[in-house]
Design a protein around this motif. Structure first.
Motif, PDB file in Angstrom:
ATOM      1  N   ASN A  41       0.873  -1.266  -0.181  1.00 47.86           N
ATOM      2  CA  ASN A  41      -0.060  -0.117   0.202  1.00 47.86           C
ATOM      3  C   ASN A  41       0.844   1.468   0.034  1.00 47.86           C
ATOM      4  O   ASN A  41       0.658   2.185  -0.703  1.00 47.86           O
ATOM      5  CB  ASN A  41      -0.880  -0.084   1.047  1.00 47.86           C
ATOM      6  CG  ASN A  41      -2.115  -0.936   0.960  1.00 47.86           C
ATOM      7  OD1 ASN A  41      -2.367  -1.451  -0.046  1.00 47.86           O
ATOM      8  ND2 ASN A  41      -2.744  -1.374   2.207  1.00 47.86           N
ATOM      9  N   THR A 105     -10.128  17.421  -1.047  1.00 44.68           N
ATOM     10  CA  THR A 105     -10.122  16.249  -0.451  1.00 44.68           C
ATOM     11  C   THR A 105     -10.100  15.264  -1.459  1.00 44.68           C
ATOM     12  O   THR A 105      -9.425  14.139  -1.226  1.00 44.68           O
ATOM     13  CB  THR A 105     -11.255  16.204   0.709  1.00 44.68           C
ATOM     14  OG1 THR A 105     -11.130  16.973   1.613  1.00 44.68           O
ATOM     15  CG2 THR A 105     -11.509  14.580   1.287  1.00 44.68           C
ATOM     16  N   MET A 109      -7.410  12.180  -1.889  1.00 44.40           N
ATOM     17  CA  MET A 109      -7.724  10.778  -1.860  1.00 44.40           C
ATOM     18  C   MET A 109      -7.418   9.883  -3.051  1.00 44.40           C
ATOM     19  O   MET A 109      -7.099   8.805  -2.927  1.00 44.40           O
ATOM     20  CB  MET A 109      -9.226  10.590  -1.714  1.00 44.40           C
ATOM     21  CG  MET A 109      -9.847  11.060  -0.346  1.00 44.40           C
ATOM     22  SD  MET A 109     -11.608  11.423  -0.347  1.00 44.40           S
ATOM     23  CE  MET A 109     -12.125   9.599  -0.301  1.00 44.40           C
ATOM     24  N   ASP A 112      -3.897   8.978  -1.882  1.00 45.11           N
ATOM     25  CA  ASP A 112      -3.867   8.209  -0.717  1.00 45.11           C
ATOM     26  C   ASP A 112      -4.438   6.908  -0.840  1.00 45.11           C
ATOM     27  O   ASP A 112      -3.952   5.781  -0.736  1.00 45.11           O
ATOM     28  CB  ASP A 112      -4.522   8.842   0.407  1.00 45.11           C
ATOM     29  CG  ASP A 112      -3.784   9.990   1.052  1.00 45.11           C
ATOM     30  OD1 ASP A 112      -2.533  10.220   0.691  1.00 45.11           O
ATOM     31  OD2 ASP A 112      -4.564  10.578   1.833  1.00 45.11           O
ATOM     32  N   ASN A 113      -5.813   6.874  -1.537  1.00 44.47           N
ATOM     33  CA  ASN A 113      -6.206   5.480  -1.756  1.00 44.47           C
ATOM     34  C   ASN A 113      -7.365   5.680  -2.734  1.00 44.47           C
ATOM     35  O   ASN A 113      -8.636   6.024  -2.326  1.00 44.47           O
ATOM     36  CB  ASN A 113      -6.670   4.853  -0.668  1.00 44.47           C
ATOM     37  CG  ASN A 113      -7.151   3.353  -0.839  1.00 44.47           C
ATOM     38  OD1 ASN A 113      -7.360   2.989  -2.060  1.00 44.47           O
ATOM     39  ND2 ASN A 113      -7.373   2.593   0.175  1.00 44.47           N
ATOM     40  N   HIS A 115      -9.502   3.769  -3.995  1.00 47.62           N
ATOM     41  CA  HIS A 115     -10.477   2.766  -4.075  1.00 47.62           C
ATOM     42  C   HIS A 115     -11.399   3.011  -2.623  1.00 47.62           C
ATOM     43  O   HIS A 115     -12.350   2.263  -2.470  1.00 47.62           O
ATOM     44  CB  HIS A 115      -9.762   1.459  -3.639  1.00 47.62           C
ATOM     45  CG  HIS A 115      -8.892   1.110  -4.797  1.00 47.62           C
ATOM     46  ND1 HIS A 115      -9.412   0.688  -6.035  1.00 47.62           N
ATOM     47  CD2 HIS A 115      -7.478   0.795  -4.783  1.00 47.62           C
ATOM     48  CE1 HIS A 115      -8.371   0.495  -7.030  1.00 47.62           C
ATOM     49  NE2 HIS A 115      -7.247   0.685  -6.339  1.00 47.62           N
ATOM     50  N   TYR A 116     -11.195   4.227  -1.935  1.00 51.22           N
ATOM     51  CA  TYR A 116     -12.005   4.710  -0.897  1.00 51.22           C
ATOM     52  C   TYR A 116     -13.441   4.607  -1.776  1.00 51.22           C
ATOM     53  O   TYR A 116     -13.547   5.263  -2.617  1.00 51.22           O
ATOM     54  CB  TYR A 116     -11.670   6.040  -0.329  1.00 51.22           C
ATOM     55  CG  TYR A 116     -10.480   5.987   0.765  1.00 51.22           C
ATOM     56  CD1 TYR A 116     -10.357   5.105   1.707  1.00 51.22           C
ATOM     57  CD2 TYR A 116      -9.785   6.910   0.581  1.00 51.22           C
ATOM     58  CE1 TYR A 116      -9.334   5.430   2.605  1.00 51.22           C
ATOM     59  CE2 TYR A 116      -8.516   7.159   1.376  1.00 51.22           C
ATOM     60  CZ  TYR A 116      -8.347   6.324   2.440  1.00 51.22           C
ATOM     61  OH  TYR A 116      -7.379   6.462   3.190  1.00 51.22           O
ATOM     62  N   ALA A 117     -14.430   4.009  -0.739  1.00 49.89           N
ATOM     63  CA  ALA A 117     -15.830   3.996  -1.096  1.00 49.89           C
ATOM     64  C   ALA A 117     -16.329   5.457  -1.426  1.00 49.89           C
ATOM     65  O   ALA A 117     -16.794   5.743  -2.491  1.00 49.89           O
ATOM     66  CB  ALA A 117     -16.737   3.286  -0.151  1.00 49.89           C
ATOM     67  N   SER A 118     -15.923   6.356  -0.604  1.00 47.05           N
ATOM     68  CA  SER A 118     -16.343   7.794  -0.855  1.00 47.05           C
ATOM     69  C   SER A 118     -15.882   8.491  -1.981  1.00 47.05           C
ATOM     70  O   SER A 118     -16.370   9.236  -2.843  1.00 47.05           O
ATOM     71  CB  SER A 118     -16.350   8.482   0.420  1.00 47.05           C
ATOM     72  OG  SER A 118     -15.097   8.496   0.743  1.00 47.05           O
ATOM     73  N   TYR A 119     -14.623   8.038  -2.298  1.00 44.56           N
ATOM     74  CA  TYR A 119     -14.039   8.783  -3.535  1.00 44.56           C
ATOM     75  C   TYR A 119     -14.540   8.110  -4.698  1.00 44.56           C
ATOM     76  O   TYR A 119     -15.049   8.861  -5.553  1.00 44.56           O
ATOM     77  CB  TYR A 119     -12.506   8.434  -3.425  1.00 44.56           C
ATOM     78  CG  TYR A 119     -11.680   9.010  -4.624  1.00 44.56           C
ATOM     79  CD1 TYR A 119     -11.406  10.042  -4.947  1.00 44.56           C
ATOM     80  CD2 TYR A 119     -11.417   7.892  -5.484  1.00 44.56           C
ATOM     81  CE1 TYR A 119     -10.965  10.560  -5.992  1.00 44.56           C
ATOM     82  CE2 TYR A 119     -10.640   8.542  -6.774  1.00 44.56           C
ATOM     83  CZ  TYR A 119     -10.489   9.698  -7.001  1.00 44.56           C
ATOM     84  OH  TYR A 119      -9.847  10.075  -8.088  1.00 44.56           O
TER      85      TYR A 119
END
Length: 125
Positions: A41, A105, A109, A112-113, A115-119
């Motif tokens: 990661n 933000t 994101m 950072d990731n 794959h974040y659901a909110s992203y």
């Protein structure tokens, strides 16, 4: 200056693939497997930072400059943002703080990731 191949992102991707596809399956210790996942990661973040980091910094600087009227350093802009939020002088519908913070933000994101659901929800509804 000539572009060197492979670049940072490609090197990180190759190492991440090696860790996930070849090394992790050969490791039986669960604590070590977890650490390998963390390492993978981190390599992903480094790869995305090398590709998107400058664009993110430019977006953050421009957005905060527009919102705050402060074309200072990253540190001073973020300090002014904290002061602005703490002042409670935000007028809903009049200040553009929420859209600015959302753009910043989402750009962060993506590094950072992604794959974040909110992203994912915001970029691929």
């Amino acid at each position: 200056m000539p572009v060197n191949k492979p670049n940072i992102s490609q090197l990180c991707d190759a190492l991440q693939s090696f860790l996930e596809a070849e090394l992790a399956p050969a490791v039986s210790d669960s604590a070590l497997k977890y650490k390998l996942k963390i390492a993978g990661n981190v390599l992903g973040i480094i790869a995305r930072e090398s590709e998107l980091g400058e664009e993110f910094k430019r977006l953050e600087r421009d957005q905060l400059n527009t919102l705050l009227g402060d074309d200072g350093s990253e540190r001073s802009q973020n300090q002014r943002l904290v002061e602005f939020i703490n002042s409670a002088d935000i007028r809903p519908g009049e200040d553009d703080i929420l859209p600015v913070l959302e753009r910043i933000t989402l750009a962060k994101m993506a590094i950072d990731n992604p794959h974040y659901a909110s992203y994912v929800k915001h970029v691929d509804p």
